[in-house]
Design an enzyme around this catalytic site. Structure first.
Site, PDB file in Angstrom:
ATOM      1  N   THR A 124     -25.291 -39.692 -29.347  1.00 17.22           N
ATOM      2  CA  THR A 124     -26.098 -39.433 -30.541  1.00 17.22           C
ATOM      3  C   THR A 124     -25.481 -40.056 -31.786  1.00 17.22           C
ATOM      4  O   THR A 124     -24.256 -40.203 -31.863  1.00 17.22           O
ATOM      5  CB  THR A 124     -26.224 -37.905 -30.739  1.00 17.22           C
ATOM      6  OG1 THR A 124     -26.776 -37.644 -32.031  1.00 17.22           O
ATOM      7  CG2 THR A 124     -24.867 -37.207 -30.678  1.00 17.22           C
ATOM      8  N   ASP A 125     -26.321 -40.363 -32.765  1.00 23.66           N
ATOM      9  CA  ASP A 125     -25.805 -40.868 -34.050  1.00 23.66           C
ATOM     10  C   ASP A 125     -25.055 -39.789 -34.829  1.00 23.66           C
ATOM     11  O   ASP A 125     -24.352 -40.093 -35.793  1.00 23.66           O
ATOM     12  CB  ASP A 125     -26.941 -41.452 -34.903  1.00 23.66           C
ATOM     13  CG  ASP A 125     -28.045 -40.457 -35.243  1.00 23.66           C
ATOM     14  OD1 ASP A 125     -28.000 -39.305 -34.768  1.00 23.66           O
ATOM     15  OD2 ASP A 125     -28.969 -40.845 -35.992  1.00 23.66           O
ATOM     16  N   GLU A 126     -25.202 -38.512 -34.410  1.00 25.95           N
ATOM     17  CA  GLU A 126     -24.549 -37.430 -35.160  1.00 25.95           C
ATOM     18  C   GLU A 126     -23.032 -37.481 -35.065  1.00 25.95           C
ATOM     19  O   GLU A 126     -22.350 -36.791 -35.821  1.00 25.95           O
ATOM     20  CB  GLU A 126     -25.041 -36.075 -34.658  1.00 25.95           C
ATOM     21  CG  GLU A 126     -26.495 -35.862 -34.936  1.00 25.95           C
ATOM     22  CD  GLU A 126     -26.915 -34.416 -34.720  1.00 25.95           C
ATOM     23  OE1 GLU A 126     -26.048 -33.551 -34.608  1.00 25.95           O
ATOM     24  OE2 GLU A 126     -28.124 -34.191 -34.654  1.00 25.95           O
ATOM     25  N   TYR A 151     -22.081 -29.038 -31.785  1.00 24.54           N
ATOM     26  CA  TYR A 151     -22.801 -29.982 -30.907  1.00 24.54           C
ATOM     27  C   TYR A 151     -22.283 -31.404 -31.085  1.00 24.54           C
ATOM     28  O   TYR A 151     -21.898 -32.070 -30.122  1.00 24.54           O
ATOM     29  CB  TYR A 151     -24.315 -29.932 -31.183  1.00 24.54           C
ATOM     30  CG  TYR A 151     -25.059 -31.143 -30.660  1.00 24.54           C
ATOM     31  CD1 TYR A 151     -25.190 -31.366 -29.292  1.00 24.54           C
ATOM     32  CD2 TYR A 151     -25.609 -32.095 -31.537  1.00 24.54           C
ATOM     33  CE1 TYR A 151     -25.842 -32.485 -28.803  1.00 24.54           C
ATOM     34  CE2 TYR A 151     -26.262 -33.209 -31.060  1.00 24.54           C
ATOM     35  CZ  TYR A 151     -26.380 -33.413 -29.693  1.00 24.54           C
ATOM     36  OH  TYR A 151     -27.022 -34.530 -29.219  1.00 24.54           O
ATOM     37  N   LYS A 155     -20.192 -33.928 -28.540  1.00 26.12           N
ATOM     38  CA  LYS A 155     -20.674 -35.259 -28.131  1.00 26.12           C
ATOM     39  C   LYS A 155     -19.647 -36.331 -28.518  1.00 26.12           C
ATOM     40  O   LYS A 155     -19.406 -37.277 -27.762  1.00 26.12           O
ATOM     41  CB  LYS A 155     -22.033 -35.577 -28.783  1.00 26.12           C
ATOM     42  CG  LYS A 155     -23.198 -34.749 -28.284  1.00 26.12           C
ATOM     43  CD  LYS A 155     -23.548 -34.958 -26.816  1.00 26.12           C
ATOM     44  CE  LYS A 155     -24.129 -36.309 -26.509  1.00 26.12           C
ATOM     45  NZ  LYS A 155     -24.643 -36.370 -25.103  1.00 26.12           N
ATOM     46  N   TYR A 208     -35.961 -26.180 -43.486  1.00 25.02           N
ATOM     47  CA  TYR A 208     -34.663 -25.612 -43.850  1.00 25.02           C
ATOM     48  C   TYR A 208     -34.270 -26.091 -45.254  1.00 25.02           C
ATOM     49  O   TYR A 208     -34.389 -27.289 -45.557  1.00 25.02           O
ATOM     50  CB  TYR A 208     -33.566 -26.086 -42.897  1.00 25.02           C
ATOM     51  CG  TYR A 208     -33.683 -25.609 -41.466  1.00 25.02           C
ATOM     52  CD1 TYR A 208     -34.593 -24.633 -41.078  1.00 25.02           C
ATOM     53  CD2 TYR A 208     -32.835 -26.142 -40.494  1.00 25.02           C
ATOM     54  CE1 TYR A 208     -34.673 -24.212 -39.761  1.00 25.02           C
ATOM     55  CE2 TYR A 208     -32.902 -25.719 -39.177  1.00 25.02           C
ATOM     56  CZ  TYR A 208     -33.821 -24.759 -38.815  1.00 25.02           C
ATOM     57  OH  TYR A 208     -33.891 -24.351 -37.515  1.00 25.02           O
ATOM     58  N   ARG A 215     -34.007 -37.845 -41.527  1.00 26.86           N
ATOM     59  CA  ARG A 215     -33.715 -38.214 -40.143  1.00 26.86           C
ATOM     60  C   ARG A 215     -34.391 -39.557 -39.857  1.00 26.86           C
ATOM     61  O   ARG A 215     -35.359 -39.942 -40.529  1.00 26.86           O
ATOM     62  CB  ARG A 215     -34.237 -37.142 -39.166  1.00 26.86           C
ATOM     63  CG  ARG A 215     -33.525 -35.774 -39.316  1.00 26.86           C
ATOM     64  CD  ARG A 215     -32.060 -35.881 -38.951  1.00 26.86           C
ATOM     65  NE  ARG A 215     -31.309 -34.637 -39.011  1.00 26.86           N
ATOM     66  CZ  ARG A 215     -30.588 -34.232 -40.053  1.00 26.86           C
ATOM     67  NH1 ARG A 215     -30.563 -34.965 -41.166  1.00 26.86           N
ATOM     68  NH2 ARG A 215     -29.868 -33.126 -39.995  1.00 26.86           N
TER      69      ARG A 215
END
Ligand code: NAD
Ligand code: DAU
Length: 335
Positions: A124-126, A151, A155, A208, A215
């Site tokens: 993931t890019d996160e 999370y 990753k 939120y 994103r």
């Protein structure tokens, strides 16, 4: 696919995994085995119409060596998608994220090392943390790792393990880091399906904080075609960022969904923010496009959203039971 005849897809009953398995069946002659623990996030229904002589589902845990070793040995290629995937859940209980995302990846790497199988790690890019809203930069393959949530930290840990196994043991692996996916079979805990199904149930989208977070959206079919391109043409040991220039604020996406569903664009609610909420993700995918010739097919986000809305309208029987459980958990957190 040249050299790819027997593919093991971990997490192949999940959102991206099931769409990827369908893509492989449609675009190659390979036979696919899905290894999936069938957690709350799985949808074996998504595989039900695929030909039985091409796709086999094995229920099991990627962190279980006794399950993984013989399965990997029977395949030439492993595409690893199995993960706990939802940031909000990782804030409530990080433990399964460490076990599946870190230990599970370690168990698979040891198995591919023994079997000398080709490995592709779906990440993931996160792992790169976030960018400021006013920062013109985008993530590249050289951006330093700076994960924010349990999370994304898990990753990031799994990516580091893959690189170490390539360098230390000569494992034949590639990594891809993709931005936010949307499309059919995505669990209703995630942003886009949650808002579509809120509207379908006669309620309002729930954003939120102030809803300004950005994103970088990509249709799941474009992610699948990128994964196949990397399997066929990617260079061993390399990392490829996957993105389709789909940057939008959460508020902009909610407004689009409301408009496409015939509701006033300001008919949304602001709710409690996510702890440590990442502000912005943005992908520079030039390496994948220039080196491997990949191009996304879904250029128009609103067109992709309209198709996705229709898919959720037609699949209420699938999402309704998941929706009830998901909304009870969100309500307890004021979200
Ligand atoms: P998902 O939650 O929809 O599916 C995950 C699947 O993994 C489920 O079928 C689940 O049953 C299975 N699984 C979980 N733990 C397991 C275990 N211990 N053993 C075997 N199977 C297990 O997730 P997704 O959104 O389809 O994401 C798939 C992969 O892609 C993940 O690795 C995720 O980090 C990565 N990714 C997701 C996105 C996104 O936008 N969703 C973007 C980039 C990368
Ligand atoms: O960037 C890739 C990542 O994208 C993947 O690695 C993750 O597996 C995937 O879940 C996704 O992570 P996000 O946390 O970005 O996705 P999520 O759908 O949970 O939230 C998207 C944005 O919408 C985020 O800014 C939080 C916000 N949000 C989410 C929900 C569920 C809301 O404003 N309201 C909501 O109800």
């Amino acid at each position: 696919m040249p050299g790819v005849e027997r593919v093991l897809v971990t997490g192949g009953a999940g959102f991206i995994g099931a769409n990827f398995v369908r893509h492989v069946v449609t675009h190659t002659d390979a036979r696919v085995t899905v290894l999936d623990k069938l957690t709350y996030a799985a949808s074996p229904e998504a595989l039900a119409d695929l030909p039985a002589d091409r796709v086999t589902l094995v229920t099991g845990d990627v962190a279980d060596t006794a399950t993984v070793d013989p399965l990997v040995a029977a395949h030439d290629t492993v595409v690893h998608l199995a993960a706990e995937s939802h940031n909000d859940n990782s804030l409530d209980d990080p433990e399964p994220f460490i076990r599946t995302n870190v230990v599970g990846t370690y168990v698979l790497l040891e198995a591919v090392r023994k079997a000398d199988a080709r490995f592709h790690h779906v990440s993931t890019d996160e792992v790169y943390g976030d960018l400021a809203l006013d920062d013109p930069k985008r993530f590249t393959e050289d951006t330093p790792y700076r994960p924010s949530s349990p999370y994304s930290a898990a990753k990031a840990g799994s990516d580091h393990l893959v690189r170490a196994w390539v360098r230390s043991f000569g494992v034949r692996a590639t990594i891809s880091n993709c931005s936010n996916n949307y499309g059919p079979w995505q669990h209703v805990e995630k942003f886009i399906p949650r808002q579509i199904t809120e509207v379908l149930e006669g309620r309002r989208p729930r954003l939120y904080g102030d809803g300004q977070q950005v994103r970088d959206w990509i249709h799941v079919d474009d992610h699948s075609s990128a994964l196949l391109t990397i399997l066929e043409h990617g260079r061993i040991g390399e990392t490829y960022l996957v993105g389709a220039d789909g940057e939008r604020s959460n508020l902009e996406v909610a407004r689009s969904l409301l408009r496409l569903m015939g509701r006033p664009e300001d008919d949304y609610e602001l709710v409690a923010d996510r702890a440590g909420h990442d502000q912005r993700y943005a992908i520079e995918s030039g390496k994948l496009r220039l080196e491997l010739g990949w191009q996304p097919r879904f250029g128009d986000l609103d067109g992709g959203l309209a198709e996705t809305i229709e898919w959720y309208r037609a699949h209420r029987d699938w999402w309704a039971p998941r929706k009830a459980a998901t909304e009870a958990a969100y309500a307890a957190k004021g979200q």
